[in-house]
Design a protein around this motif. Structure first.
Motif: not given
Length: 83
Positions: A67-68, A75-76, A79-83
């Protein structure tokens, strides 16, 4: 046929079916990338988000997936929110 031999054959069959699922998903992925988009962007940006082969394989083999950490999840998400 012994019980361990039967279990091994069943696991091999499940892995064979997983490979078939991979081929089906790869074809579906190619179809999605060829045309289907959401607001001008693909619905799934990577094939792994569409079909996680490694996760399915580990489930068949009975291995636990690492599990991460919470930091990596955050962080993931950023990153997905800002894309």
């Amino acid at each position: 046929m012994t019980v361990p031999e039967y279990e091994l054959r069943m696991k091999a069959y499940q892995l064979q079916m997983l490979d078939r699922q991979y081929e089906i998903h790869m074809q579906a992925w190619a179809n999605v990338m060829a045309g289907q988009t959401k607001k001008g962007r693909p619905v799934f940006r990577t094939f792994e988000k569409f079909f996680n082969y490694r996760k399915a394989e580990q489930k068949i083999l009975g291995k636990k997936q690492k599990q991460p950490s919470d930091t990596k999840n955050l962080q993931n998400w950023i990153a997905n929110f800002n894309s």
